[in-house]
Motif scaffolding. Structure first.
Motif, short mmCIF file in Angstrom:
data_model
loop_
_atom_site.label_atom_id
_atom_site.label_comp_id
_atom_site.label_asym_id
_atom_site.label_seq_id
_atom_site.Cartn_x
_atom_site.Cartn_y
_atom_site.Cartn_z
N ASP A 187 0.86 -1.25 -0.07
CA ASP A 187 0.11 -0.11 0.08
C ASP A 187 0.93 1.19 -0.12
N TYR A 188 1.93 1.33 0.74
CA TYR A 188 2.75 2.50 0.84
C TYR A 188 3.54 2.69 -0.44
N GLU A 189 4.05 1.67 -0.96
CA GLU A 189 4.61 1.68 -2.24
C GLU A 189 3.77 2.25 -3.42
N THR A 190 2.54 1.57 -3.38
CA THR A 190 1.70 2.27 -4.43
C THR A 190 1.30 3.60 -4.08
N GLU A 191 1.31 3.88 -2.90
CA GLU A 191 0.81 5.54 -2.62
C GLU A 191 2.12 6.27 -2.83
N ALA A 192 3.31 5.79 -2.80
CA ALA A 192 4.55 6.50 -3.12
C ALA A 192 4.79 6.88 -4.47
N ASP A 193 4.35 5.72 -5.27
CA ASP A 193 4.20 5.88 -6.78
C ASP A 193 3.38 6.95 -7.15
N SER A 194 2.22 6.95 -6.48
CA SER A 194 0.82 7.67 -7.09
C SER A 194 1.49 9.14 -6.78
N TYR A 195 1.95 9.34 -5.80
CA TYR A 195 2.27 10.76 -5.15
C TYR A 195 3.52 11.21 -6.31
N SER A 196 4.47 10.29 -6.56
CA SER A 196 5.54 10.78 -7.43
C SER A 196 5.00 11.30 -8.78
N VAL A 197 3.83 10.71 -9.20
CA VAL A 197 3.25 11.39 -10.53
C VAL A 197 2.58 12.49 -10.32
N GLU A 198 1.96 12.82 -9.03
CA GLU A 198 1.23 13.93 -8.76
C GLU A 198 2.26 15.10 -8.55
N TYR A 199 3.57 14.68 -7.93
CA TYR A 199 4.47 15.97 -7.65
C TYR A 199 5.11 16.12 -9.06
N LEU A 200 5.36 15.18 -9.74
CA LEU A 200 5.82 15.52 -11.24
C LEU A 200 4.93 16.22 -12.14
N ASN A 201 3.66 15.88 -12.08
CA ASN A 201 2.73 16.76 -12.52
C ASN A 201 2.87 18.18 -12.18
N GLY A 202 2.97 18.48 -10.92
CA GLY A 202 2.72 19.61 -10.20
C GLY A 202 4.37 20.62 -10.69
N THR A 203 5.15 19.79 -11.40
CA THR A 203 6.53 20.42 -11.67
C THR A 203 6.20 21.32 -13.05
N ASN A 204 4.97 20.86 -13.84
CA ASN A 204 4.79 21.17 -15.19
C ASN A 204 5.96 21.41 -16.06
N TYR A 205 6.84 20.21 -15.74
CA TYR A 205 8.03 20.06 -16.23
C TYR A 205 8.49 18.91 -16.86
#
Ligand SMILES: [Zn+2]
Length: 269
Positions: A187-205
């Motif tokens: 669950d934590y691994e899945t959540e960390a993967d999912s947040y990685s996507v959100e963070y990178l989305n937020g970079t707009n880069y």
């Protein structure tokens, strides 16, 4: 016992942790008794211990000794941190250090936001987006407080609190040494993967499925050279798919960031 009598809150913590232990059957899913301030304090101690362990082995790349590498890495990390998606962006220090060991393809985070990345991981990866994705994953473990939950379920709240008091030096050494090998629940691994996507989305880069790039590369290269990150982060198949599906939904898969900072970093190591 005398110590416990002098510190009733410690005893209370022990009772509470014993009381909840039996009811938490799911790995690391218990109530987090550790406060955010405790995360910060423990992180400081664990990071100091980690620094001195690797320094003693001659493996800590001191920031002052390679300002070019640290400036480039800092720019990559800052883009991720400034994505607007972190809960503790301003509370945690978010420093990042490089461990010089080309044989280890790994990265890890302490509670309270101290990130460590091995030179072997940087040299293994092909581009900046992949590195940003992996760093985003580690940042998520700290920001979502997975590491604290994991340590709490492994050591118990009273042991962790005693570390904050400067007691239990051996356990602190133990905790610091175990961070790179810490196995989180799925669950934590899945959540960390999912947040990685959100963070990178937020970079707009960065293309926001950067973390998948690591797993795809590792999978292609097969079992012969399994990176350490993969041994502590298993099940690549469904993880690649989950990351890409989320990235697709968010519409942030097709960005092409350059790798200028990554190349500067790689060349400086
Ligand atoms: Zn992880």
């Amino acid at each position: 016992m005398r110590r416990f009598l002098l510190k009733p809150w410690l005893l209370l913590g022990l009772i509470v942790s014993l009381g909840t232990a039996s009811s938490c059957s799911k790995d690391g899913d218990g109530v987090l008794l550790f406060s955010v301030e405790d995360d910060i304090a423990l992180g400081q101690k664990v990071a100091a211990e980690t620094d001195s362990t690797f320094r003693a082995k001659g493996q800590l790349l001191e920031p002052g000794s390679n300002p070019t590498a640290y400036a480039a890495l800092g720019r990559i990390v800052t883009r991720v941190l400034d994505s607007g998606k972190l809960q503790y962006r301003n509370e945690f220090p978010w420093d990042v250090k490089i461990i010089r060991d080309d044989q280890v393809q790994n990265a890890f985070a302490t509670p309270g936001g101290h990130i460590y990345v091995y030179s072997g991981l940087i040299k293994y990866l092909d581009n900046e987006t992949e590195l940003a994705g992996v760093l985003g994953h580690e940042i998520a473990h700290a920001d979502r407080r997975h590491t604290s939950r994991q340590l709490q379920s492994q050591y118990g709240i009273s042991v962790l609190l005693s570390l904050l008091l400067g007691e239990n030096e051996n356990t602190l050494v133990d905790v610091a040494a175990s961070l790179g090998q810490l196995k989180f629940s799925r669950d934590y691994e899945t959540e960390a993967d999912s947040y990685s996507v959100e963070y990178l989305n937020g970079t707009n880069y960065y293309a926001c499925d950067g973390a998948a790039g690591f797993f795809i590369k590792a999978e292609k290269e097969g079992q012969a050279a399994t990176p350490e990150f993969l041994s502590t982060h298993p099940n690549p198949g469904s993880r690649i798919q989950n990351i890409q599906t989320k990235a697709e939904q968010m519409g942030c898969r097709n960005r092409t960031a350059n790798s200028n900072d990554f190349n500067t970093l790689k060349n400086a190591l």
